[in-house]
Design an enzyme around this catalytic site. Structure first.
Site, short mmCIF file in Angstrom:
data_model
loop_
_atom_site.label_atom_id
_atom_site.label_comp_id
_atom_site.label_asym_id
_atom_site.label_seq_id
_atom_site.Cartn_x
_atom_site.Cartn_y
_atom_site.Cartn_z
N ASN A 1 5.69 8.02 5.42
CA ASN A 1 6.42 7.80 4.17
C ASN A 1 6.80 9.15 3.58
O ASN A 1 6.49 10.19 4.15
CB ASN A 1 5.59 6.96 3.19
CG ASN A 1 4.28 7.63 2.84
OD1 ASN A 1 4.27 8.70 2.25
ND2 ASN A 1 3.18 7.00 3.23
N LYS B 1 4.79 7.53 26.09
CA LYS B 1 6.01 7.32 25.30
C LYS B 1 6.69 6.02 25.73
O LYS B 1 6.88 5.77 26.93
CB LYS B 1 6.96 8.51 25.53
CG LYS B 1 8.19 8.44 24.67
CD LYS B 1 9.12 9.61 24.93
CE LYS B 1 10.44 9.34 24.23
NZ LYS B 1 11.48 10.28 24.63
N ASP C 1 -8.10 -0.52 3.05
CA ASP C 1 -7.73 -0.07 1.70
C ASP C 1 -8.85 0.86 1.21
O ASP C 1 -9.93 0.41 0.83
CB ASP C 1 -7.54 -1.26 0.75
CG ASP C 1 -6.92 -0.82 -0.57
OD1 ASP C 1 -7.31 0.25 -1.08
OD2 ASP C 1 -6.05 -1.54 -1.07
N1 CTP Z 1 -4.57 3.14 -1.23
C1 CTP Z 1 -5.65 3.33 -0.40
N2 CTP Z 1 -5.66 2.76 0.83
C2 CTP Z 1 -4.61 2.02 1.25
C3 CTP Z 1 -3.50 1.83 0.39
C4 CTP Z 1 -3.51 2.42 -0.84
O1 CTP Z 1 -6.60 4.02 -0.80
N3 CTP Z 1 -4.64 1.48 2.44
C5 CTP Z 1 -4.63 3.74 -2.59
C6 CTP Z 1 -3.62 4.83 -2.83
O2 CTP Z 1 -4.15 6.10 -2.53
C7 CTP Z 1 -3.36 4.66 -4.32
C8 CTP Z 1 -3.54 3.17 -4.56
O3 CTP Z 1 -4.33 2.71 -3.49
O4 CTP Z 1 -4.33 5.32 -5.09
C9 CTP Z 1 -2.30 2.38 -4.62
O5 CTP Z 1 -1.52 2.63 -3.50
P1 CTP Z 1 -0.21 1.77 -3.22
O6 CTP Z 1 0.34 2.15 -1.90
O7 CTP Z 1 0.68 1.86 -4.42
O8 CTP Z 1 -0.88 0.34 -3.23
P2 CTP Z 1 -0.86 -0.80 -2.21
O9 CTP Z 1 -2.18 -1.47 -2.29
O10 CTP Z 1 -0.43 -0.31 -0.90
O11 CTP Z 1 0.19 -1.77 -2.86
P3 CTP Z 1 1.75 -1.98 -2.54
O12 CTP Z 1 2.10 -1.05 -1.42
O13 CTP Z 1 1.82 -3.40 -2.17
O14 CTP Z 1 2.43 -1.64 -3.82
#
Ligand code: CTP
Length: 436
Positions: free
Chosen positions: A249, A327, A346
């Site tokens: 990303n 690859k 997460d």
């Molecule tokens: N985060 C994390 N582990 C993941 C995804 C997210 O620790 N697998 C943490 C990020 O570091 C951030 C928070 O969760 O502090 C929110 O991240 P975000 O990407 O906005 O949240 P998501 O749960 O991925 O929600 P969405 O993408 O559906 O908005």
């Protein structure tokens, strides 16, 4: 207008160079921060930008001549030079700086500069040979000796077709330098002031500006996180598809690194777990580089216990179900290979449920729409104490400015739009208050 530079008064002198057009952007950014900007346009500057444009952007009258008797009655040049908090010369041409260094006062700009009792920042822009000319080198040394801060110009291709140092720094970097001189943030400076310095053009550390009062929320008190362990994740993660491809990303890691730097300056022991980014490790920070979400998760676990966790990383939500050992090749049939995704752990949610949960857990949320609603939902879903939300539709990921909203169970505090270093400092100050 609401911003960190609220009601700070900047007298902006625009010299006669092609970079004068960038002064318009500088006025816009300063106004966005809430500064009150009064422009003085030199005769040369007026060949490049109009007083009308500057008046519209600054929402103030633009001054162009010393011989404006109406102004001498209503506001003399002495008053104009002294009512500012900071005088900025941008672009500072070789000629303007030569006149400043010589104490010449033959137009409104140079008269104001000679009459002012306020700090002066000169932002040079000129042809590379003019920049290296011994006369310019001498004049800049004189100005610095006189206490003028002179920013280092950028390197690169010039409007005249040559290449080298002499380009006007980006307006956002000038805003950061102005904020620093006003005592609003402590970012690394490319300007130098003071006396007794050598005459080469290397950047050096900023000098504290006398008389600049720090503003609440701009820089945490030194030592306010002394004895605390702060764990920070930053940057993107890369999830391999095969040995040459990956899912990623646009996160640059800049905000997370700025937070790590601010926490270290506040006296914390800082562990920074960084995804793949191209950034230097902030001073005093222990950095652990990782590539994937699973590696980041393991590194977070290994770094515990911590007093505070700030999860700034943009962790990839999904990874490829099976990383190909070799690859993946096109087979000539026109068939697209299936890409099966599985969800990543997460890290934030697991940390919140862990029996080694830090006393304060702060998550981040980069959102493109319904920013606060999504942040509130995330706060509950993840079990974090705070979610710091930012609107990535307004400020594209990877930029230099952030407008942060700190969402807690008690409500929302929205910080003004700030350079990332200042936003980091404001956040660390609030964190130090919360765990005090
Ligand atoms: N985060 C994390 N582990 C993941 C995804 C997210 O620790 N697998 C943490 C990020 O570091 C951030 C928070 O969760 O502090 C929110 O991240 P975000 O990407 O906005 O949240 P998501 O749960 O991925 O929600 P969405 O993408 O559906 O908005």
């Amino acid at each position: 207008m609401n911003g960190t530079m609220n009601s700070r008064r900047i007298l902006l002198i625009i010299g006669g160079g092609i970079a004068a057009y960038k002064a318009c952007e500088l006025v816009r950014l300063l106004r966005k921060q809430g500064a009150d900007v009064t422009c003085v346009l030199t005769e040369g500057g007026a060949h490049f930008v109009t007083a009308m444009t500057l008046a519209a952007l600054s929402e103030n009258p633009v001054h162009t001549t010393l011989w404006d008797l109406k102004n001498e009655v209503e506001m003399g040049h002495i008053q104009l030079s002294r009512q500012a908090d900071l005088v900025v010369v941008c672009p500072a041409t070789a000629d303007l700086m030569a006149r400043m260094a010589g104490g010449i006062a033959n137009d409104l700009a140079t008269t104001l500069l000679l009459a002012t009792d306020k700090p002066v920042l000169a932002v040079p822009a000129m042809n590379v040979r003019m920049w290296h000319h011994p006369a310019t080198v001498r004049n800049i040394a004189t100005l610095r000796g006189d206490g003028v801060s002179v920013m280092e110009p950028d390197d690169g291709a010039m409007a005249c077709g040559e290449f080298g140092p002499g380009r006007l720094p980006e307006p956002i970097a000038i805003v950061e330098e102005i904020a620093r001189m006003l005592g609003l943030c402590a970012s690394t400076s490319s300007a130098r002031s003071g006396s007794g310095e050598s005459t080469d053009h290397d950047p050096a550390r900023p000098e504290p500006v006398e008389g600049a009062e720090p503003v609440e929320g701009a820089e945490p008190v030194e030592g306010c996180l002394a004895g605390k362990h702060v764990l920070i994740t930053a940057g993107p993660t890369h999830e391999p598809i095969d040995p040459v491809r990956y899912i990623a990303n646009r996160s640059s890691g800049k905000q997370g690194f700025a937070i790590a730097a601010a926490a270290a300056r506040a006296g914390a022991r800082v562990t920074l777990i960084a995804g793949p980014v191209n950034l230097d490790t902030p001073q005093g920070v222990t950095r652990i580089d990782v590539e994937t979400a699973r590696q980041m998760s393991a590194a977070v676990e290994a770094a515990l216990p911590a007093d505070v966790a700030i999860m700034v990383a943009a962790v990839a939500d999904w990874r490829s179900a099976g990383e190909a050992a070799q690859k993946i090749k096109k087979d000539g049939s026109g068939q697209v290979p299936p890409l099966q995704l599985v969800e990543n752990p997460d890290i934030l949610a697991s940390l919140c449920q862990s029996d080694r949960r830090p006393a304060l857990v702060v998550g981040f949320a980069a959102e493109t729409n319904d920013v606060l609603d999504h942040a509130r939902a995330k706060l509950l879903r993840k079990g974090a104490d705070w979610i710091v939300a930012n609107d990535v539709a307004t400020h594209a990921m990877g930029g230099e400015i952030n407008g942060l909203h700190i969402v807690t169970a008690a409500g929302v505090e929205s910080l003004p739009e700030l350079p990332k270093a200042a936003a980091a400092a404001a956040l660390i100050e609030r964190i130090a208050d919360a765990i005090a």
